[in-house]
Design an enzyme around this catalytic site. Sequence first.
Site, PDB file in Angstrom:
ATOM      1  N   THR A 100    -102.964  23.684 -28.470  1.00 30.09           N
ATOM      2  CA  THR A 100    -102.898  22.838 -29.663  1.00 30.09           C
ATOM      3  C   THR A 100    -102.790  23.717 -30.913  1.00 30.09           C
ATOM      4  OG1 THR A 100    -105.269  22.835 -30.207  1.00 30.09           O
ATOM      5  CG2 THR A 100    -104.531  21.280 -28.511  1.00 30.09           C
ATOM      6  N   LYS A 158    -103.457  29.433 -33.911  1.00 25.33           N
ATOM      7  CA  LYS A 158    -103.809  30.432 -34.939  1.00 25.33           C
ATOM      8  C   LYS A 158    -105.096  30.114 -35.697  1.00 25.33           C
ATOM      9  CE  LYS A 158     -99.545  29.950 -36.546  1.00 25.33           C
ATOM     10  NZ  LYS A 158     -98.740  29.563 -35.394  1.00 25.33           N
ATOM     11  N   GLU A 182    -102.179  36.619 -27.657  1.00 17.21           N
ATOM     12  CA  GLU A 182    -100.902  37.282 -27.953  1.00 17.21           C
ATOM     13  C   GLU A 182     -99.931  36.344 -28.665  1.00 17.21           C
ATOM     14  OE1 GLU A 182     -98.703  39.885 -28.740  1.00 17.21           O
ATOM     15  OE2 GLU A 182     -99.555  40.800 -26.956  1.00 17.21           O
ATOM     16  N   VAL A 185     -99.003  35.276 -32.828  1.00 16.77           N
ATOM     17  CA  VAL A 185     -98.023  35.919 -33.723  1.00 16.77           C
ATOM     18  C   VAL A 185     -96.788  36.274 -32.902  1.00 16.77           C
ATOM     19  CG1 VAL A 185     -97.563  37.835 -35.314  1.00 16.77           C
ATOM     20  CG2 VAL A 185     -99.895  36.946 -35.099  1.00 16.77           C
ATOM     21  N   ALA A 226     -94.872  34.356 -30.957  1.00 12.00           N
ATOM     22  CA  ALA A 226     -94.677  33.623 -29.680  1.00 12.00           C
ATOM     23  C   ALA A 226     -94.826  34.566 -28.493  1.00 12.00           C
ATOM     24  CB  ALA A 226     -93.331  32.894 -29.692  1.00 12.00           C
ATOM     25  N   LEU A 274     -93.355  37.549 -28.105  1.00 12.26           N
ATOM     26  CA  LEU A 274     -93.127  38.965 -28.418  1.00 12.26           C
ATOM     27  C   LEU A 274     -94.440  39.751 -28.332  1.00 12.26           C
ATOM     28  CD1 LEU A 274     -90.763  38.700 -31.544  1.00 12.26           C
ATOM     29  CD2 LEU A 274     -90.126  39.123 -29.172  1.00 12.26           C
ATOM     30  N   GLY A 315     -84.237  20.996 -34.937  1.00 16.01           N
ATOM     31  CA  GLY A 315     -85.611  21.018 -34.431  1.00 16.01           C
ATOM     32  C   GLY A 315     -86.369  22.309 -34.730  1.00 16.01           C
ATOM     33  N   GLU A 347     -90.818  21.948 -38.930  1.00 19.76           N
ATOM     34  CA  GLU A 347     -91.815  20.901 -38.684  1.00 19.76           C
ATOM     35  C   GLU A 347     -91.195  19.569 -39.129  1.00 19.76           C
ATOM     36  OE1 GLU A 347     -94.843  21.214 -37.321  1.00 19.76           O
ATOM     37  OE2 GLU A 347     -94.544  23.363 -37.047  1.00 19.76           O
ATOM     38  N   ASP A 389     -98.010  29.078 -42.752  1.00 14.08           N
ATOM     39  CA  ASP A 389     -97.981  29.541 -41.361  1.00 14.08           C
ATOM     40  C   ASP A 389     -97.796  31.066 -41.305  1.00 14.08           C
ATOM     41  OD1 ASP A 389     -97.876  28.844 -38.469  1.00 14.08           O
ATOM     42  OD2 ASP A 389     -95.898  29.755 -38.628  1.00 14.08           O
ATOM     43  N   LYS A 425    -100.398  34.255 -39.883  1.00 15.62           N
ATOM     44  CA  LYS A 425    -100.022  35.382 -39.024  1.00 15.62           C
ATOM     45  C   LYS A 425    -100.366  36.716 -39.695  1.00 15.62           C
ATOM     46  CE  LYS A 425     -96.470  32.571 -36.871  1.00 15.62           C
ATOM     47  NZ  LYS A 425     -95.068  32.195 -36.794  1.00 15.62           N
TER      48      LYS A 425
END
Length: 339
Positions: free
Chosen positions: A72, A96, A123, A126, A128, A130, A181, A184, A195, A199
């Site tokens: 979530t 996050k 992981e 930040v 996704a 990577l 898409g 948001e 956002d 990060k």
Amino acid sequence: MQVAILKENMNIDVRVIGITGASTMLLSETGVDLTRWKEEMQKEAKPADLANFVRHLSEDHVFPNKVLVDCTADTNVASHYYDWLKKGIHVITPNKKANSGPLDRYLKLRTLQRASYTHYFYEATVGAGLPIISTLRGLLETGDKILRIEGIFSGTLSYIFNNFEGTRSFSDVVAEAKEAGYTEPDPRDDLSGTDVARKVIILARESGLRLELSDIPVESLVPEALKSCSSPNEFMQKLPSFDQDWARQRHEAEAAGEVLRYVGAVDVLNGKGRVELQRYKRDHPFAQLSGSDNIIAFTTSRYKEQPLIVRGPGAGAEVTAGGVFCDILRLASYLGAPS
């Protein structure tokens, strides 16, 4: 299916014994059939109850190691991590909110994590899938000194500025990103920069800085006059009236042989972070991205002249799931699975 391959090749037996959403949950004693979990969810689901869900997990005596995966973006769910870890439940998440929330709560979580044999991996918070957190951890654990971390952390804003070229209008590119898409439901959530700031604060804290989210100056890309729009539709209708301002900024950058990029930076030496729109020369790595790619540059004592760069897709359900799954396998190896 990967679960069967893991069992056969690595002797790792992964079972999903519960799935919960906001309204319903599915519980199993032996493991949910992942080829038909959606059908089972419709047929056998109970009303969602987070306390009962966690009780089902913690009272299970069949499986020795339990992990709760929070997919979530919910602050309330993140507020339970400390209690779950104390119960001996490992936590893995792309959420996050815990690591960018109040500093004292974050420090309490990390202290518990270090003092116990219960693991907390994040992981995918930040970049996704990577390897950003693991790269930073690896640098720190091997004695390197982090000087600066700078990057394009938003797949949405990466896509917008990679495509804001030629004669295209800014509002047209934002509309295209929304349609595809990438944004948001309300694009202001992306354009506000919050956002990216989350990060930045996560990486700052990983680097040893004790900063609050409010310590990070953020340049919002939402025009002041449109912050009060009552709906995303109203915002999108009014955004074209600011296209001229954006065209001017792009023209000024192009005249100097530069491009516009929305970046987050952690200045570890001076104990600061920031999020802002920057200009980069066309031969800079940040200027050469495509699609919705993320790019992060680590400048350290070891990588001073030439920063260590991690680049790739930084948004999307599939790559985020890959990052989460990687953390599950990392947990298995920590718990003694053969490597």
